[in-house]
Design a protein around this motif. Structure first.
Motif, PDB file in Angstrom:
ATOM      1  N   ASN A   1      59.727 131.423  73.610  1.00 20.03           N
ATOM      2  CA  ASN A   1      60.188 130.200  72.966  1.00 20.03           C
ATOM      3  C   ASN A   1      61.682 130.314  72.725  1.00 20.03           C
ATOM      4  O   ASN A   1      62.206 131.414  72.581  1.00 20.03           O
ATOM      5  CB  ASN A   1      59.479 130.000  71.614  1.00 20.03           C
ATOM      6  CG  ASN A   1      59.628 131.223  70.723  1.00 20.03           C
ATOM      7  OD1 ASN A   1      58.956 132.231  70.932  1.00 20.03           O
ATOM      8  ND2 ASN A   1      60.524 131.156  69.755  1.00 20.03           N
TER       9      ASN A   1
ATOM     10  N   GLU B   1      51.216 136.116  67.340  1.00 15.47           N
ATOM     11  CA  GLU B   1      51.787 137.337  67.887  1.00 15.47           C
ATOM     12  C   GLU B   1      51.066 138.578  67.342  1.00 15.47           C
ATOM     13  O   GLU B   1      50.466 138.540  66.271  1.00 15.47           O
ATOM     14  CB  GLU B   1      53.280 137.460  67.544  1.00 15.47           C
ATOM     15  CG  GLU B   1      54.143 136.304  67.988  1.00 15.47           C
ATOM     16  CD  GLU B   1      54.229 135.221  66.937  1.00 15.47           C
ATOM     17  OE1 GLU B   1      53.337 135.120  66.076  1.00 15.47           O
ATOM     18  OE2 GLU B   1      55.210 134.455  66.993  1.00 15.47           O
TER      19      GLU B   1
ATOM     20  N   SER C   1      58.374 136.587  72.520  1.00 19.14           N
ATOM     21  CA  SER C   1      57.651 135.332  72.703  1.00 19.14           C
ATOM     22  C   SER C   1      58.538 134.362  73.488  1.00 19.14           C
ATOM     23  O   SER C   1      59.751 134.312  73.281  1.00 19.14           O
ATOM     24  CB  SER C   1      57.276 134.751  71.344  1.00 19.14           C
ATOM     25  OG  SER C   1      58.406 134.698  70.492  1.00 19.14           O
TER      26      SER C   1
ATOM     27  N   GLU D   1      63.739 140.926  62.825  1.00 16.41           N
ATOM     28  CA  GLU D   1      63.851 139.473  62.793  1.00 16.41           C
ATOM     29  C   GLU D   1      63.617 138.913  61.401  1.00 16.41           C
ATOM     30  O   GLU D   1      64.346 138.049  60.928  1.00 16.41           O
ATOM     31  CB  GLU D   1      62.793 138.924  63.754  1.00 16.41           C
ATOM     32  CG  GLU D   1      62.749 137.448  63.914  1.00 16.41           C
ATOM     33  CD  GLU D   1      61.902 137.106  65.145  1.00 16.41           C
ATOM     34  OE1 GLU D   1      62.475 136.528  66.066  1.00 16.41           O
ATOM     35  OE2 GLU D   1      60.707 137.434  65.181  1.00 16.41           O
TER      36      GLU D   1
ATOM     37  N   SER E   1      56.128 129.773  68.555  1.00 16.66           N
ATOM     38  CA  SER E   1      55.801 130.562  69.737  1.00 16.66           C
ATOM     39  C   SER E   1      54.875 129.763  70.657  1.00 16.66           C
ATOM     40  O   SER E   1      54.098 128.941  70.187  1.00 16.66           O
ATOM     41  CB  SER E   1      55.128 131.868  69.320  1.00 16.66           C
ATOM     42  OG  SER E   1      56.018 132.633  68.545  1.00 16.66           O
TER      43      SER E   1
ATOM     44  N   LYS F   1      66.841 132.825  75.357  1.00 25.66           N
ATOM     45  CA  LYS F   1      66.182 132.447  74.111  1.00 25.66           C
ATOM     46  C   LYS F   1      67.155 131.942  73.048  1.00 25.66           C
ATOM     47  O   LYS F   1      66.755 131.316  72.081  1.00 25.66           O
ATOM     48  CB  LYS F   1      65.451 133.669  73.507  1.00 25.66           C
ATOM     49  CG  LYS F   1      64.034 133.843  73.952  1.00 25.66           C
ATOM     50  CD  LYS F   1      63.389 135.044  73.274  1.00 25.66           C
ATOM     51  CE  LYS F   1      63.018 134.846  71.805  1.00 25.66           C
ATOM     52  NZ  LYS F   1      61.787 134.109  71.555  1.00 25.66           N
TER      53      LYS F   1
HETATM   54 MG    MG Z   1      59.026 135.526  68.555  1.00 27.70          MG
END
Ligand code: MG
Ligand code: TXA
Length: 352
Positions: A155, A190, A153, A230, A161, A62
């Protein structure tokens, strides 16, 4: 990372799930590989949550900092109890209430971590984020693997996402062992995240399940506006924080003059390729070359389900300058705006 891995694609028919696909997909996870799979919210990039090496591979694939923890996905309550610590009985009791009401489904609970889950999976924290997805294929794969599955996710870090298998293919084909294609993600944003290790419990990320739904089940008030690891943002000062971001410069416009303000700015940018993101009811009002109809203002669920695909379309269409209407007033609008404001890097124009 080089594009050298053979990526298997499993196309699933929800009404008639091919048992051999589930077995093969599950074995990728059991063998330490990475498998992107659909959940009801967004596609996840899954690996063995009990294996520090698999966690490291997820972060690397990622391009995500390894101190930003992953969500652990379980297929049943037995697996849930293996993932969390039994010490904090009070938080566990709240978790059981919420699991009873909302699982399987789009709610993630943060609890004290059990010993089975290595610190690498949780970004070095003593807490773990856990959820039981409702998408059938997801649950069958986790159940078949017989191990909890860590899945952020699917991505590349910073991109929108993925809510379609095509989005995952764009970001990860040739870089992971498998991708399960189960069509569009029905919810499209999400999961809601709630931290149960603090008192009162704190919602860290908005989603389909809302504050009042949770309060009703817990019979107590919870707070909102907390942050996931995050979302606490960049550690280095001066770094502009953007997430879910398209390549285009995106501005959100609100206020009673919204439509005319957007049209004025589209006109000012007539030498650039422009796009406007709006509700179906307003799609005819804009003079932009590209119009992205995200769904009816009366059906917030539709806007939720489409928003990430629309953000990705801006890139596909090489849009340079984009404007979006403010969706705060539609149902689930807060959760949508939480993402859209990040995608815009905070650029909001309130033109009243
Ligand atoms: Mg994410
Ligand atoms: O719907 C979802 O939750 C999707 C699907 C695949 O299940 N997953 C997902 O994962 O959105 P991810 O990694 O993209 O987002 C997880 C968020 C991150 O913001 C992370 O910082 C936060 O959860 N998080 C995870 N564990 C945490 C913890 N122990 N404390 C605080 N925040 C945590």
């Amino acid at each position: 990372m080089s594009n050298s891995i053979a990526t298997r694609i499993f196309v699933i028919d929800e009404d008639n799930i091919d048992e051999s696909y589930i077995r093969e997909a599950a074995s990728i996870i059991k063998e330490g590989g990475l498998l992107a799979f659909p959940t009801e919210t967004v596609y996840g990039l899954g690996g063995d949550a009990t294996d520090a090496t698999a966690a490291a591979r997820i972060y690397a694939a990622k391009g995500r900092p390894s101190d930003n923890p992953l969500i652990v996905h379980v297929s049943d309550m037995d697996m849930f109890y293996k993932v969390v610590s039994k010490r904090d009985e009070e938080s566990l009791a709240l978790a059981e209430k919420l699991a009873g009401a909302f699982w399987p489904g789009p709610l993630t609970l943060i609890l004290e971590k059990g010993d089975l889950i290595p610190g690498q999976t949780t970004g070095g924290l003593d807490t773990v984020a856990v959820r039981m997805p409702s998408r059938r294929a997801a649950r069958l794969i986790i159940e078949k693997a017989g191990i909890p599955v860590a899945a952020p996710s699917a991505n590349i870090s910073g991109r929108p996402s993925p809510t379609r298998a095509a989005h995952v293919i764009e970001d990860f084909y040739g870089r992971i062992e498998g991708i399960v294609d189960d069509g569009p993600s029905p919810i499209g944003l999400e999961s809601t995240i709630i931290d149960l290790t603090v008192s009162p419990p704190a919602i860290l990320r908005k989603g389909f399940i809302e504050k009042q739904d949770i309060e009703k089940v817990l019979g107590m008030p919870v707070t909102e506006g907390g942050n996931t690891v995050e979302n606490k943002g960049p550690k280095a000062p001066g770094m502009k924080y953007r997430h879910y971001a398209p390549k285009a410069s995106l501005t959100i416009v609100s206020g009673i003059r919204m439509t005319s303000a957007i049209n004025e700015m589209v006109r000012k940018n007539k030498d650039k390729k422009t796009g406007v993101i709006c509700v179906s009811e307003n799609a005819d009002l804009y003079a932009s070359e590209k119009i992205y109809d995200v769904g009816s203002r009366d059906r917030g669920e539709e806007i939720m389900a489409n928003i990430y695909a629309v953000l990705r379309s801006l890139d596909e269409d090489n849009i340079e300058v984009a404007f979006s209407e403010d969706f705060s007033e539609v149902s689930h609008g807060d959760a949508v705006m939480e993402r859209l404001i990040k995608a815009a890097g905070g650029k909001i124009l309130r033109d009243n």
